[in-house]
Design a protein around this motif. Structure first.
Motif, mmCIF file in Angstrom:
data_model
loop_
_atom_site.group_PDB
_atom_site.id
_atom_site.type_symbol
_atom_site.label_atom_id
_atom_site.label_comp_id
_atom_site.label_asym_id
_atom_site.label_seq_id
_atom_site.Cartn_x
_atom_site.Cartn_y
_atom_site.Cartn_z
ATOM 1 N N ARG A 221 -1.723 -2.547 -5.853
ATOM 2 C CA ARG A 221 -2.857 -2.953 -5.030
ATOM 3 C C ARG A 221 -2.640 -2.604 -3.562
ATOM 4 O O ARG A 221 -3.565 -2.179 -2.867
ATOM 5 C CB ARG A 221 -3.085 -4.465 -5.181
ATOM 6 C CG ARG A 221 -4.244 -5.015 -4.338
ATOM 7 C CD ARG A 221 -5.562 -4.408 -4.723
ATOM 8 N NE ARG A 221 -6.524 -4.451 -3.606
ATOM 9 C CZ ARG A 221 -7.707 -3.880 -3.625
ATOM 10 N NH1 ARG A 221 -8.099 -3.177 -4.673
ATOM 11 N NH2 ARG A 221 -8.505 -3.965 -2.585
ATOM 12 N N ASP A 222 -1.410 -2.741 -3.061
ATOM 13 C CA ASP A 222 -1.161 -2.464 -1.640
ATOM 14 C C ASP A 222 -1.327 -0.984 -1.325
ATOM 15 O O ASP A 222 -1.716 -0.606 -0.216
ATOM 16 C CB ASP A 222 0.215 -2.968 -1.207
ATOM 17 C CG ASP A 222 1.352 -2.198 -1.860
ATOM 18 O OD1 ASP A 222 1.165 -1.705 -2.984
ATOM 19 O OD2 ASP A 222 2.430 -2.100 -1.242
ATOM 20 N N LEU A 223 -1.078 -0.089 -2.306
ATOM 21 C CA LEU A 223 -1.295 1.348 -2.093
ATOM 22 C C LEU A 223 -2.787 1.635 -1.957
ATOM 23 O O LEU A 223 -3.201 2.390 -1.074
ATOM 24 C CB LEU A 223 -0.698 2.153 -3.252
ATOM 25 C CG LEU A 223 -0.914 3.671 -3.202
ATOM 26 C CD1 LEU A 223 -0.308 4.253 -1.934
ATOM 27 C CD2 LEU A 223 -0.327 4.346 -4.438
ATOM 28 N N ILE B 88 2.632 7.737 5.435
ATOM 29 C CA ILE B 88 2.159 6.360 5.648
ATOM 30 C C ILE B 88 1.883 5.676 4.316
ATOM 31 O O ILE B 88 2.240 4.505 4.114
ATOM 32 C CB ILE B 88 0.899 6.358 6.529
ATOM 33 C CG1 ILE B 88 1.281 6.761 7.969
ATOM 34 C CG2 ILE B 88 0.214 4.987 6.535
ATOM 35 C CD1 ILE B 88 0.096 7.001 8.876
ATOM 36 N N LEU B 89 1.273 6.394 3.383
ATOM 37 C CA LEU B 89 0.983 5.821 2.062
ATOM 38 C C LEU B 89 2.254 5.512 1.280
ATOM 39 O O LEU B 89 2.304 4.569 0.489
ATOM 40 C CB LEU B 89 0.093 6.769 1.253
ATOM 41 C CG LEU B 89 -1.364 6.876 1.705
ATOM 42 C CD1 LEU B 89 -2.064 7.985 0.940
ATOM 43 C CD2 LEU B 89 -2.090 5.564 1.515
ATOM 44 N N LYS B 90 3.299 6.309 1.518
ATOM 45 C CA LYS B 90 4.554 6.114 0.792
ATOM 46 C C LYS B 90 5.399 4.992 1.350
ATOM 47 O O LYS B 90 6.289 4.468 0.665
ATOM 48 C CB LYS B 90 5.380 7.414 0.818
ATOM 49 C CG LYS B 90 4.881 8.491 -0.137
ATOM 50 C CD LYS B 90 5.817 9.685 -0.090
ATOM 51 C CE LYS B 90 5.429 10.724 -1.111
ATOM 52 N NZ LYS B 90 6.344 11.889 -1.084
ATOM 53 N N GLN B 91 5.156 4.642 2.622
ATOM 54 C CA GLN B 91 5.972 3.608 3.258
ATOM 55 C C GLN B 91 5.780 2.273 2.576
ATOM 56 O O GLN B 91 4.669 1.882 2.212
ATOM 57 C CB GLN B 91 5.606 3.478 4.738
ATOM 58 C CG GLN B 91 6.098 4.646 5.595
ATOM 59 C CD GLN B 91 5.631 4.543 7.034
ATOM 60 O OE1 GLN B 91 4.674 3.860 7.343
ATOM 61 N NE2 GLN B 91 6.318 5.231 7.934
ATOM 62 N N ALA B 92 6.888 1.560 2.414
ATOM 63 C CA ALA B 92 6.840 0.249 1.744
ATOM 64 C C ALA B 92 6.116 -0.762 2.622
ATOM 65 O O ALA B 92 6.152 -0.677 3.833
ATOM 66 C CB ALA B 92 8.264 -0.220 1.460
#
Length: 427
Positions: free
Chosen positions: A116-118, A423-427
């Motif tokens: 969901r956060d992605l 940015i999308l890959k960052q936790a």
């Protein structure tokens, strides 16, 4: 959900979904050995994928849709290029799809496998109404990663501009000197008067100036007369001399002067008036007639800057911004910022274009070196990125930013942007 197929392409390409106990919609075990290569042309979305379904190894293409019924909506059922699709990846499986031969197409459903956060990160980027999508997040990305992607966007920018250079070069039968002269003239207009300067260069080819290289007054007469500024009545000796010379030269070369009304003066500082720019342009031609070959020879940045300094601008312009309008303390030399603008937008571009066209990497390297030694541009766009935390040490970076903004940020192509992907890959 507020996302497009491009988001699912990203999810599949970077395996950004839950891989635990993968199964097809029919319940067969699924193992991804290689997700394939993104296809930007017609046909299935990913090629040369390798997967295991049950106990069978499959090699072929993967097609991705929001809903499985999009297969029918896109008419893939009648397109033989989709016969070798080995897996249909969808967010929702709303209908069973069969190949042309009647066999059921295996489906992987991602609806419950994407975090969901992605999705929220993606929606934040794409629904933002700020100056650029990642304005709030770009400061969290390592500068090394940003610089790496700006290197790519800079090359993209210069390759696109090179197409315009080559188109003009072909129009001028391969004459690099004349092509460079036209672009240099347009650059002297600095956006506001770029078109009039370009028309002036077309009206009076560089070779005509070459025939009068030992007579500065005639060169100045050609510039101001062809620009349309000598059709008035004058009292001062200098414009009277220019007008007399131009009357002879106009007949000799059958010159049709531009309409003086096309030159813009409104809302400009006097130092940027087209009359001052034309005087500087004439002085540069007087100083160096073969501009292209001269600037191609010089590899030292300081020497290139020196070439645009100390121009032999006629002393009349020290006391005038315009004919018949006296003024005090007029600066007649090209300012440092303007000189750097010319080096960036014309000289660096032509080094790159010439290197690309001739396959001479030396000139491309010199173009990059020139950009790295010029200060970063300061404008409304670069200021926004600087405020967001991006460091721009030179013109190489600022040119990359301008390309990034126009071709990625403005078009919401975050999923094709190395910074957006980070940015999308960052936790």
């Amino acid at each position: 959900m507020n996302f497009s197929e491009d988001f699912l392409h990203y999810v599949w390409q970077f395996c950004s979904f839950d891989h635990h106990k993968l199964k097809t919609a029919d319940g067969e075990e699924l193992k991804i050995l290689h997700q394939g290569f993104l296809n930007k042309n017609a046909g299935p979305d990913f090629s040369n994928a390798k997967i295991i379904i049950g106990e069978t190894l499959w090699a072929g293409n993967v097609e991705i849709h929001i809903k499985s019924s999009d297969w029918l909506n896109h008419n893939h059922q009648v397109d033989k290029s989709y016969d070798n699709v080995i897996l249909h990846v969808v967010f929702e499986n709303d209908i069973e799809i069969k190949r042309i031969d009647g066999s059921v197409l295996p489906v992987l459903v991602l609806k419950d496998r994407i975090a969901r956060d992605l999705i929220e990160k993606y929606e934040t980027l794409f629904l933002t109404l700020t100056d650029f999508p990642c304005i709030a997040q770009i400061g969290t990305v390592d500068q090394i990663h940003i610089d790496s992607f700006l290197s790519r966007t800079l090359i993209e920018r210069f390759e696109q501009k090179t197409e315009l250079v080559i188109a003009t070069l072909n129009e001028l039968n391969g004459n690099w000197d004349e092509t460079f002269y036209r672009f240099m003239a347009r650059n002297f207009g600095f956006k506001v008067n770029a078109l009039p300067f370009e028309l002036l260069a077309k009206t009076v080819p560089q070779q005509i100036y070459g025939k009068h290289k030992n007579n500065p007054l005639q060169i100045e007469a050609l510039v101001f007369g062809s620009a349309g500024f000598l059709n008035d009545q004058f009292e001062d000796d200098y414009p009277l001399s220019l007008k007399k010379e131009f009357q002879f030269l106009q007949k000799k070369y059958a010159i049709k002067p531009l309409e003086v009304s096309i030159w813009k003066f409104m809302r400009m500082r006097p130092q940027n008036f087209p009359t001052i720019r034309l005087a500087q342009f004439a002085a540069l031609i007087i100083k160096e007639n073969h501009l292209f070959s001269k600037m191609m020879e010089i590899s030292n940045v300081a020497e290139l800057q020196l070439l645009l300094n100390d121009l032999p601008v006629h002393h009349y312009w020290k006391t005038h911004y315009h004919f018949k309008k006296p003024a005090d303390g007029v600066g007649i030399q090209i300012g440092k910022t303007s000189a750097n603008n010319i080096l960036l937008n014309t000289v660096a571009l032509f080094l790159f274009a010439y290197g690309k066209h001739t396959g001479t990497h030396l000139y491309i390297s010199r173009s990059v070196k020139l950009l790295e030694n010029l200060p970063a541009e300061q404008n409304a766009i670069t200021d926004k990125f600087t405020s967001a935390g991006v460091v721009m040490d030179n013109a190489f970076a600022s040119q990359g930013i301008l390309q990034l903004k126009k071709h990625y940020c403005d078009q919401k192509k975050c999923l094709f942007c190395g910074i957006g992907i980070k940015i999308l890959k960052q936790a």
